[in-house]
Design an enzyme around this catalytic site. Structure first.
Site: not given
Length: 569
Positions: A192, A276, A389, A436, A474-477
Site C-alpha cells: 500500500d 480479499e 480474490k 495470489t 496475481e503476483n503477491a509482490l
C-alpha cells in the site's frame, strides 16, 4: 538545463542523447526527476484506437507524422505494423484463452490512479504507459474503484469523475479493464503506497459504534473493512453493508453500461482487507503483525460474538459461545508457541476447535455468498465476468494446523481442504477464483517458517479443478526478474496432475504499473514474459524466436516506454 514537461513530451522520439533533469508539470509529479532526453522533436505520442462495425479493435493508430518535421513517425508506424502482424497470428492460432492458447496478461494500475479530488493522477504518464502496454501485447489493466473516493462525502452520492476518464483512456488504447469494487481501506497492507480511508460517513458510523470494526481479543479495532458480523443489519445510515455494496455496484453498472462487456470485461468484488475474501488477521499497520507471524482471530466485535453465541447454543455447548480461543497466542507467535495451534494436542484439532473454526470459516463463506448473490444479479447479462480474490497465505503451510490460514478464515489444515468450499461457493455463482503468490517458489521463502507457496498454489488449482471454477492469478509482490516470470508461466499452465490437458489460468494480473516496470532491462524482460504467456501450452515457436520478437517489441515501444518511465516518477 531543466526541460519543461511540454518540451519533453514533444521531444521523445529519436536517438537517445544525454541525461537531463526534468521539471514536472502540475498534477503529474511534484518532484524533479532524472530522465533521458531525446534529440529529435516529435509530435504527441497519443494513440487512437478505432472500432469497426464488426466490433474488432484496430491497432493503435497515430498520425505517424511529426508536426515539427513534417516527416513520417517511423517509431509509431513500426509499432502499428507489429501490432497488426500479431493480431493476424492470434487469429491463425486461435487467440489467447485458457484452452491451450495462452494466458492473457493484465497489469495493475497504481493504487492512487484517481486523486482525492476525483481526477486522474499523472494523466500523461498513464496515457503513455497504456500505449506502451498495448503495443507490448498486454490484454488490459486492473484498476481499483475506491468506495472511499467515489462515495466519500455522503451516502448514496457517487462521483465517478476520475474513473470515467481512466476508462475512456483504456478504451482509446484498446485495453480491456478488470474493475475492482474496492470496499476496503487502502493503507496498512503489503504494497500500500497511499492512504484512502473508507467513506467519511462510514468512518463516522464506526466511530459512533466501534463494534462495526473487526476486533481482536485485546480490543484492537481495525478500520480496513466493515465487520462481516453486521452484514445484514441496517447500521450504515439505515442501510446494511451488503446493501451499500450492492448500491455502489449498481451505480457503477448504470454509469458505465456503455463499456460493460466491451472495455470492462471483469468485475472483481472486494470482500475484505486488501480486497480479499478474508479477515484482517495480519495487519501490518503500526507494526501489529510482521511476517511470518500466525496472526490473530478477528471475532470479538459484539456482532460476531452474538453470532458465535447463537451457534454454540445451537450446538448444545453454550459455554463455547462467550469468546473465541484464548490460547491462540499473539500476532507474531509461531504455531508451536501456542496451546491452540501446536501440532501435538493443539486445540485446533479437538471438538471445540472444530466447532469454532467451522463457524469462523462459514461466516466468511456466507459473507461471500451474500455479496456474490447481489453482484451476480446486478451484472447479469452485461457480458462481464465476476471474480473474487483469495489471499495466498503460504507461511506455516507445512505445519499441521496451518495457523495463519485459520486466523484469516480459511479452514485449511493437514487433514482438511479449506479451499474446496471456497471454490464451490464461487462455482455456484459462476465466479472466477483469483489467487495470489503465483510468482513464488518454496525455496525462496524462509524454510524455518515452513513456507510452501508452490504447494499452496497446487492445492488451490486442484480445488478449482474439482469445483469446475476458473482460476486466475496475481503476483503477491513486485518482481521483475526472469526467474519469477518463469515461475508464473509454469504455474499458469496448471500442470497439477497427469490429466490437466489444455487447462490453464483464464488470466494473470501483473503487479504493477510503476516506473520500475518501464526501466529498460525490466521492460525487456516483461515484454518477453507477456509473449511467452500468450504462447501458452500450444506454443508453436521456440523460446529463441519468442525472445527475438520480444526484442523487436522493445525497440518499437521505446519512445512510449521512455515517456512512461519519466512521468510515473
Amino acid at each position: 538545463m531543466a526541460l519543461s514537461m511540454t518540451h519533453q513530451i514533444g521531444s521523445l522520439a529519436g536517438a537517445a542523447a544525454v541525461a537531463a533533469t526534468v521539471d514536472s508539470s502540475a498534477g503529474d509529479s511534484n518532484a524533479a526527476v532524472s530522465a533521458v532526453s531525446w534529440k529529435s522533436p516529435a509530435a504527441s505520442l497519443k494513440c487512437k484506437v478505432m472500432r469497426s462495425e464488426g466490433g474488432e479493435l484496430s491497432p493503435p493508430v497515430s498520425p505517424c507524422r511529426s508536426a515539427a518535421l513534417g516527416a513520417v513517425r517511423a517509431d509509431l508506424t513500426a509499432a502499428c505494423e507489429v501490432f497488426e502482424k500479431e493480431k493476424e497470428k492470434e487469429k491463425e492460432h486461435g487467440g489467447g484463452g485458457k484452452q491451450g492458447g495462452g494466458v492473457p496478461v493484465y497489469v495493475m494500475m497504481p493504487l492512487d490512479s484517481v486523486t482525492a479530488g476525483n481526477g486522474v493522477n499523472r494523466r500523461k504518464a498513464v496515457n503513455a504507459a497504456m500505449a506502451a502496454l498495448k503495443s507490448a501485447g498486454v490484454e488490459g489493466v486492473m484498476m481499483d474503484v475506491w468506495w472511499g473516493l467515489v462515495e466519500r462525502e455522503k451516502a448514496g452520492e457517487y462521483n465517478w469523475g476520475g474513473y470515467a476518464e481512466l476508462l475512456e483512456m483504456a478504451k482509446k488504447h484498446g485495453l480491456k479493464v478488470q474493475a475492482v469494487m474496492s470496499f476496503h481501506q487502502c493503507g496498512g497492507n503489503v504494497g500500500d503506497s497511499c492512504t484512502i480511508p473508507l467513506p467519511k460517513w462510514v468512518v463516522e458510523e464506526i466511530d459512533n459504534d466501534p463494534d462495526l470494526a473487526y476486533t481482536d481479543q485485546w480490543g484492537r479495532r481495525n478500520y480496513e473493512y466493515v465487520s462481516l458480523g453486521c452484514d445484514t443489519l441496517p447500521v450504515l445510515k439505515g442501510r446494511t453493508p451488503v446493501q451499500c455494496y450492492a448500491d455502489f455496484m449498481r451505480a457503477f453498472r448504470d454509469n458505465f453500461k456503455h463499456l460493460l462487456g466491451d472495455t470492462i470485461v471483469e468485475i472483481q468484488v472486494g470482500m475484505g482487507p486488501a480486497g480479499e475474501l478474508r479477515y484482517p488477521s495480519y495487519p501490518e499497520q503500526n507494526g501489529t503483525w510482521k511476517f511470518p507471524g500466525i496472526g490473530a482471530f478477528q471475532c470479538y466485535d459484539k456482532y460476531m460474538l452474538s453470532s458465535l453465541k447463537a451457534a454454540a447454543e445451537a450446538q448444545g455447548k453454550p459455554e463455547w459461545g462467550s469468546t473465541g480461543p484464548t490460547d491462540a497466542g499473539h500476532y507474531n507467535n509461531w504455531p508451536e508457541d501456542t496451546q491452540f495451534f501446536r501440532k501435538e494436542g493443539g486445540g485446533w484439532d479437538g471438538p471445540y476447535g472444530e466447532f469454532f473454526l467451522t463457524w469462523y470459516s462459514q461466516m466468511l463463506l456466507d459473507h461471500g455468498e451474500r455479496i456474490l448473490t447481489s453482484a451476480k444479479s446486478i451484472f447479469d447479462d452485461t457480458g462481464v465476468n465476476i471474480s473474487v480474490k483469495i489471499a495466498g497465505i503460504h507461511w506455516h503451510y507445512g505445519s499441521r494446523s496451518h495457523a495463519p490460514e485459520l486466523t484469516a478464515g480459511y479452514y485449511n489444515t493437514r487433514f482438511r481442504d479449506g479451499y474446496l468450499p471456497i471454490a464451490q461457493m464461487l462455482a455456484r455463482h459462476g465466479a472466477i477464483f483469483n489467487f495470489t503468490c503465483i510468482e513464488m517458489r518454496d525455496h525462496e521463502q524462509p524454510q524455518d517458517a515452513l513456507c510452501a507457496p508452490e504447494k499452496l498454489v497446487k492445492q488451490v488449482a486442484m480445488a478449482t479443478q474439482k469445483a469446475q471454477v476458473s482460476l486466475a492469478g496475481e503476483n503477491a509482490l513486485p518482481r521483475y526478474d526472469e526467474y519469477a516470470h518463469e515461475q508464473i508461466i509454469r504455474a499458469s499452465q496448471l500442470d497439477v496432475d497427469d490429466d490437466s490437458g489444455d487447462r490453464g489460468m483464464c488470466a494473470f494480473t501483473y503487479l504493477r504499473m510503476n516506473p520500475h516496470l518501464f526501466e529498460p532491462d525490466n521492460w525487456r524482460k516483461f515484454v518477453a514474459f507477456v509473449k511467452k504467456m500468450k504462447e501458452g501450452k500450444s506454443a508453436h515457436k521456440c523460446r529463441e524466436e519468442v525472445e527475438r520478437e520480444a526484442e523487436h517489441f522493445v525497440h518499437v515501444t521505446q519512445p512510449l516506454v521512455q515517456e512512461a518511465a519519466v512521468l510515473l516518477h
